[in-house]
Design an enzyme around this catalytic site. Sequence first.
Site, PDB file in Angstrom:
ATOM      1  N   SER A 136      11.766 -31.567  -0.659  1.00  0.00           N
ATOM      2  CA  SER A 136      11.291 -32.745  -1.485  1.00  0.00           C
ATOM      3  C   SER A 136      11.151 -32.257  -2.930  1.00  0.00           C
ATOM      4  CB  SER A 136       9.810 -33.064  -1.065  1.00  0.00           C
ATOM      5  OG  SER A 136       9.132 -33.904  -1.854  1.00  0.00           O
TER       6      SER A 136
ATOM      7  N   TYR B 135       1.625 -30.771   2.571  1.00  0.00           N
ATOM      8  CA  TYR B 135       2.786 -31.116   2.392  1.00  0.00           C
ATOM      9  C   TYR B 135       3.696 -30.188   1.380  1.00  0.00           C
ATOM     10  CZ  TYR B 135       6.644 -34.552   1.760  1.00  0.00           C
ATOM     11  OH  TYR B 135       7.992 -35.087   1.586  1.00  0.00           O
TER      12      TYR B 135
HETATM   13  N1  LIG Z   1      10.133 -40.905   1.431  1.00  0.00           N
HETATM   14  C1  LIG Z   1       9.660 -40.112   0.306  1.00  0.00           C
HETATM   15  O1  LIG Z   1       9.385 -40.629  -0.634  1.00  0.00           O
HETATM   16  C2  LIG Z   1      10.213 -38.785   0.510  1.00  0.00           C
HETATM   17  C3  LIG Z   1      10.481 -37.942  -0.704  1.00  0.00           C
HETATM   18  C4  LIG Z   1      10.884 -36.557  -0.346  1.00  0.00           C
HETATM   19  C5  LIG Z   1      11.130 -35.951   0.622  1.00  0.00           C
HETATM   20  N2  LIG Z   1      10.867 -36.778   1.915  1.00  0.00           N
HETATM   21  C6  LIG Z   1      11.298 -36.150   3.107  1.00  0.00           C
HETATM   22  O2  LIG Z   1      12.426 -36.875   3.768  1.00  0.00           O
HETATM   23  C7  LIG Z   1      12.134 -36.664   5.372  1.00  0.00           C
HETATM   24  C8  LIG Z   1      12.337 -37.903   5.943  1.00  0.00           C
HETATM   25  O3  LIG Z   1      11.358 -38.752   5.424  1.00  0.00           O
HETATM   26  P1  LIG Z   1      11.308 -40.529   5.422  1.00  0.00           P
HETATM   27  O4  LIG Z   1      10.572 -40.978   4.169  1.00  0.00           O
HETATM   28  O5  LIG Z   1      12.586 -40.921   5.884  1.00  0.00           O
HETATM   29  O6  LIG Z   1      10.143 -40.742   6.395  1.00  0.00           O
HETATM   30  P2  LIG Z   1       9.719 -41.571   8.034  1.00  0.00           P
HETATM   31  O7  LIG Z   1       8.419 -41.398   8.200  1.00  0.00           O
HETATM   32  O8  LIG Z   1      10.277 -42.930   7.590  1.00  0.00           O
HETATM   33  O9  LIG Z   1      10.961 -40.831   8.811  1.00  0.00           O
HETATM   34  C9  LIG Z   1      10.728 -39.597   9.484  1.00  0.00           C
HETATM   35  C10 LIG Z   1      10.981 -39.758  10.906  1.00  0.00           C
HETATM   36  O10 LIG Z   1      10.693 -38.424  11.452  1.00  0.00           O
HETATM   37  C11 LIG Z   1      10.178 -38.390  12.894  1.00  0.00           C
HETATM   38  N3  LIG Z   1       9.443 -37.483  12.958  1.00  0.00           N
HETATM   39  C12 LIG Z   1       8.503 -37.065  12.504  1.00  0.00           C
HETATM   40  N4  LIG Z   1       8.003 -35.982  13.109  1.00  0.00           N
HETATM   41  C13 LIG Z   1       8.648 -35.674  14.161  1.00  0.00           C
HETATM   42  C14 LIG Z   1       8.833 -34.575  14.970  1.00  0.00           C
HETATM   43  N5  LIG Z   1       8.206 -33.618  14.896  1.00  0.00           N
HETATM   44  N6  LIG Z   1      10.049 -34.538  15.745  1.00  0.00           N
HETATM   45  C15 LIG Z   1      11.090 -35.415  15.786  1.00  0.00           C
HETATM   46  N7  LIG Z   1      10.904 -36.344  14.881  1.00  0.00           N
HETATM   47  C16 LIG Z   1       9.688 -36.684  14.029  1.00  0.00           C
HETATM   48  C17 LIG Z   1       9.402 -39.939  12.600  1.00  0.00           C
HETATM   49  O11 LIG Z   1       9.261 -40.506  14.008  1.00  0.00           O
HETATM   50  C18 LIG Z   1      10.324 -40.765  11.590  1.00  0.00           C
HETATM   51  O12 LIG Z   1      11.141 -41.585  12.420  1.00  0.00           O
HETATM   52  C19 LIG Z   1      10.985 -36.122   5.299  1.00  0.00           C
HETATM   53  O13 LIG Z   1      11.170 -34.680   5.699  1.00  0.00           O
HETATM   54  C20 LIG Z   1      10.579 -36.174   4.054  1.00  0.00           C
HETATM   55  O14 LIG Z   1       9.173 -35.359   3.928  1.00  0.00           O
HETATM   56  C21 LIG Z   1      10.604 -38.134   1.831  1.00  0.00           C
END
Ligand SMILES: NC(=O)c1ccc[n+]([C@@H]2O[C@H](COP(=O)([O-])OP(=O)(O)OC[C@H]3O[C@@H](n4cnc5c(N)ncnc54)[C@H](O)[C@@H]3O)[C@@H](O)[C@H]2O)c1
Length: 275
Positions: A162, A175
């Site tokens: 991130s 986080y």
């Molecule tokens: N959305 C943002 O603004 C953002 C910004 C930077 C980084 N990220 C990172 O991007 C990645 C994806 O996030 P997103 O925004 O799509 O979130 P999201 O919550 O929409 O999707 C995450 C998915 O991961 C699954 N998950 C969570 N824990 C799990 C586990 N222990 N085992 C298997 N599956 C699991 C959830 O069920 C969900 O479907 C994450 O690592 C997040 O930290 C997100």
Amino acid sequence: MTDADRRASGRVEGKVVLVTGAARGMGRSHALRLAEEGADLILVDICTPIPGIEYPMGTADELAETVAGVEDLGRKAIGLAIDTRDADKLRDAVSAAAHELDGLDAAVANAGVLTAGTWDTVSAQDWRTVVDVNLIGTWNTCAAAIPHLIQRGGGSIVNISSAAGIKGTPLTPPYTASKHAITGLSMALANELAEQSIRVNSVHPTGVPTGMQAPGLFELFEGRGSGLAAIYQNALPIEMIEARDVSNAVLFLISDEARYVTGMQFKVDAGVTIR
Ligand SMILES: NC(=O)c1ccc[n+]([C@@H]2O[C@H](COP(=O)([O-])OP(=O)(O)OC[C@H]3O[C@@H](n4cnc5c(N)ncnc54)[C@H](O)[C@@H]3O)[C@@H](O)[C@H]2O)c1
């Protein structure tokens, strides 16, 4: 575009890629973008709520929708309802799926969770859950993939960190710490695995509208005059980017276009980390 055209132009044609957190959000976007460019997919998601995480996780129906989306693009997909914290189950299921799809070329450790709180409200459970999923779950994903990549004679691992894995993003201490840890883990693995032609990079997105929304995070900024909210502000004139912007970076890192790119922090952050 016909199936034949798509196959002819595929930037990851014939590769098999593991993506975690694939039921929705960026994980789904990565899966579909990779399938558009010719990859077959092994798709993992927990598909159940996680105690201590206040927003819902992806569901089995959503994971099935991602699988169907990949199949609609003419590629194969295997969906696995697995918690990435369960190292043994993940390793065994990835091995069986890789066997079915004739090997594995790449992995995207994308599953992650978020909690928010000030220093005096963050709990021990917040720390354990977030570090367990974001850091150890990422490690488990790498460990499940590596033997198959070695067997293939090389491969690519993309760990989703991130902007919070580069800067001191406030009010989300577990986080932010876990995402910095992913940066270090990726560089260490990149060194260790380079001799085996396995590349390891981390990707650092700014805000993307997905299901990841820690309740109360924005309220925490209210009444704080110290400019904390500005730390989240992008340099480019856009509030949030789209999942596909991040998927394009993931696609590049998995493709052979990036064959000599390893140990890199690939920012898709609209300039938030230069502020
Ligand atoms: N959305 C943002 O603004 C953002 C910004 C930077 C980084 N990220 C990172 O991007 C990645 C994806 O996030 P997103 O925004 O799509 O979130 P999201 O919550 O929409 O999707 C995450 C998915 O991961 C699954 N998950 C969570 N824990 C799990 C586990 N222990 N085992 C298997 N599956 C699991 C959830 O069920 C969900 O479907 C994450 O690592 C997040 O930290 C997100």
